[in-house]
Motif scaffolding. Structure first.
Motif, PDB file in Angstrom:
ATOM      1  N   TYR A 176       1.717  11.518  -5.182  1.00 13.56           N
ATOM      2  CA  TYR A 176       0.550  11.736  -4.093  1.00 13.56           C
ATOM      3  C   TYR A 176       0.605  13.018  -3.622  1.00 13.56           C
ATOM      4  O   TYR A 176      -0.339  13.530  -3.173  1.00 13.56           O
ATOM      5  CB  TYR A 176       1.098  10.614  -2.899  1.00 13.56           C
ATOM      6  N   THR A 220       0.694  -1.010  -0.014  1.00 16.02           N
ATOM      7  CA  THR A 220      -0.013   0.046  -0.010  1.00 16.02           C
ATOM      8  C   THR A 220       0.783   1.237  -0.062  1.00 16.02           C
ATOM      9  O   THR A 220       0.362   2.340  -0.735  1.00 16.02           O
ATOM     10  CB  THR A 220      -1.166   0.153   1.330  1.00 16.02           C
ATOM     11  N   LEU A 248      -1.589   4.515   4.107  1.00 19.62           N
ATOM     12  CA  LEU A 248      -0.829   4.112   3.234  1.00 19.62           C
ATOM     13  C   LEU A 248       0.589   3.682   3.897  1.00 19.62           C
ATOM     14  O   LEU A 248       1.447   2.942   3.285  1.00 19.62           O
ATOM     15  CB  LEU A 248      -0.641   4.897   2.097  1.00 19.62           C
ATOM     16  N   TRP A 289      -2.705  15.409  -3.329  1.00 19.92           N
ATOM     17  CA  TRP A 289      -2.897  16.142  -2.130  1.00 19.92           C
ATOM     18  C   TRP A 289      -3.234  17.659  -2.405  1.00 19.92           C
ATOM     19  O   TRP A 289      -4.164  18.199  -1.737  1.00 19.92           O
ATOM     20  CB  TRP A 289      -1.937  15.872  -1.325  1.00 19.92           C
ATOM     21  N   THR A 348      -1.672  12.796   6.076  1.00 18.56           N
ATOM     22  CA  THR A 348      -2.836  12.398   5.481  1.00 18.56           C
ATOM     23  C   THR A 348      -2.596  10.651   4.832  1.00 18.56           C
ATOM     24  O   THR A 348      -3.569  10.058   4.862  1.00 18.56           O
ATOM     25  CB  THR A 348      -3.206  13.104   4.054  1.00 18.56           C
ATOM     26  N   ALA A 349      -1.558  10.662   4.352  1.00 16.52           N
ATOM     27  CA  ALA A 349      -1.300   8.987   4.089  1.00 16.52           C
ATOM     28  C   ALA A 349      -1.110   8.340   4.977  1.00 16.52           C
ATOM     29  O   ALA A 349      -1.685   7.048   4.856  1.00 16.52           O
ATOM     30  CB  ALA A 349       0.383   9.189   3.140  1.00 16.52           C
ATOM     31  N   GLU A 385      -5.586   9.147   7.116  1.00 15.87           N
ATOM     32  CA  GLU A 385      -6.808   8.934   6.185  1.00 15.87           C
ATOM     33  C   GLU A 385      -6.488   7.704   5.358  1.00 15.87           C
ATOM     34  O   GLU A 385      -7.613   6.925   5.032  1.00 15.87           O
ATOM     35  CB  GLU A 385      -7.269  10.439   5.693  1.00 15.87           C
ATOM     36  N   ASP A 386      -5.681   7.701   4.573  1.00 18.54           N
ATOM     37  CA  ASP A 386      -5.354   6.792   3.525  1.00 18.54           C
ATOM     38  C   ASP A 386      -4.590   5.486   3.931  1.00 18.54           C
ATOM     39  O   ASP A 386      -4.820   4.520   3.239  1.00 18.54           O
ATOM     40  CB  ASP A 386      -4.565   7.398   2.168  1.00 18.54           C
TER      41      ASP A 386
END
Length: 418
Positions: free
Chosen positions: A76, A68, A155, A80, A148-149, A152-153
């Protein structure tokens, strides 16, 4: 399982010895794919421990697909920026920071390949190459992208930006002009731009807000300016008209009466015609430009002896400082300046030497007045007619030997007065 069973298949995963003498570990992931360890191991026990760790992650619900994080940082980060409702100037800033300071270091890597030591090394190199304020801005952007990675994501397992205080800026204190300097600058800019200087200094207007002011936004009867839009100019020269910088930016600003004559004269001679005519335009009727206006501004600063580096935006800083020194509360300054947070408005809470002297003078007056007020009750209690105080218990005394306190004066008041 012992080291003697090197080739034995386990109920969860397996370990095998390679021709090189090192050990390879694999396990069956929840997605049904065989997942090899990213590196080989020196001993069978080390490989076995890794398999056991992955088993525990799956059972505890903490397993993460190792693929991931295989997302290119540049792609990315650009996505973003695109996905956020940023103002035009903020977006321009982020893209510039990304292009000049982040992509040269991280652009070719995947998100999961960037670790905390990489971030520390990048920051150290940037601090040597450019200003600390720019590095702080770049670090905040990098940290926000990774957050955020991570959150939220999902990753990456952890945000690699973990340097305490690295995103804090310590910019130099912006200069504050005196009233005499503001008036001198207004004169030096000439009659067409005189009011623009005054509105920046005495109404705390941003230059991009003044760029969009129109005749219909000026109410001379109420001395009110309606700020509903702004037109920031990008480095490309393009103006982007839209809502002010924040929700608090849409506001009504009242200008002081000392500007009455200047406002009336400007509306008559220099503002574009029609209700929607721009308030500030050049001699040919076009909106003012940062480049040409900047040249006039620098010449005016030199003419009046302002120190090098005094920006037009510093007039807004001056105006907000003058407001606080005129008795405006923090909330008053926030509303007048169009600030949405107390933190942003606090930078205008300057206290100059003159202001400190006035504070000391006011304190002197207050203390002296309180002392005078306290002396009168004491004189009355001592008996201004020359009679001695009554003995304890005599009359209606309170038991203190001083008789009743004067009407309207409590024991708390007396203690405070002394």
């Amino acid at each position: 399982m012992s080291g003697n069973n090197k080739g034995e298949r386990r109920r969860f995963g397996n370990v095998r010895k390679l021709p090189s003498g090192r050990y390879q570990a694999r396990y069956l992931g929840p997605d049904g794919l065989m997942r090899p360890a990213p590196d080989t191991f020196e001993t069978w026990d080390d490989a076995d421990d890794w398999v056991a760790l992955k088993k525990a992650e799956i059972r505890g619900g903490h397993w993460r697909d190792p693929d991931t994080g295989a997302v290119n940082f540049e792609k990315y980060a650009l996505k973003w920026i695109e996905e956020r409702p940023l103002g035009a100037t903020t977006e321009e800033l982020y893209r510039r920071l990304l292009r000049l300071h982040l992509l040269p270091k991280f652009g070719e890597y995947d998100l999961d390949e960037i670790a905390a030591p990489d971030v520390r090394a990048w920051r150290a190199e940037r601090l040597r190459a450019t200003g600390a304020t720019t590095v702080a801005k770049s670090y905040r952007l990098l940290k926000a992208v990774f957050q955020t990675a991570f959150e939220e994501d999902e990753l990456i397992d952890r945000n690699p930006c973990r340097i305490k205080g690295a995103g804090q800026e310590s910019p130099k204190e912006r200069p504050v002009a005196t009233v005499a300097q503001v008036d001198a600058l207004a004169d030096a800019m000439g009659p067409r731009w005189r009011l623009m200087v005054q509105l920046a200094a005495y109404c705390s207007l941003r230059p991009e807000e003044q760029a969009e002011l129109r005749r219909e936004d000026v109410d001379q009867t109420r001395r009110a300016l309606s700020i509903t839009e702004a037109s920031p100019e990008l480095t490309t020269g393009r103006r982007v008209t839209g809502a002010p910088k924040s929700a608090a930016g849409s506001r009504t600003v009242f200008y002081p009466a000392l500007l009455d004559a200047d406002v009336a004269l400007h509306m008559e001679l220099y503002a574009a015609k029609g209700d929607d005519g721009l308030l500030f335009v050049g001699e040919r009727g076009a909106p003012f430009r940062r480049s040409s206006f900047g040249r006039k501004w620098r010449k005016a600063c030199a003419k009046v002896g302002m120190r090098r580096g005094f920006r037009f935006y510093d007039l807004r800083h001056t105006g907000n400082t003058l407001a606080t020194q005129s008795g405006a509360t923090l909330k008053d300054v926030m509303v007048r300046a169009g600030q949405s947070t107390e933190k942003a408005a606090m930078i205008y809470q300057h206290s100059t030497e003159d202001q400190q002297r006035r504070v000391a003078q006011q304190l002197d007056k207050r203390v002296r007045a309180d002392r005078r007020g306290a002396e009168k009750p004491r004189a009355n209690r001592a008996g201004t007619t020359g009679r001695r105080s009554k003995p304890k218990g005599a009359g209606q005394g309170s038991g203190s030997g001083e008789g009743p306190a004067p009407t309207g004066t409590s024991g708390t008041d007396l203690a405070r007065g002394s």
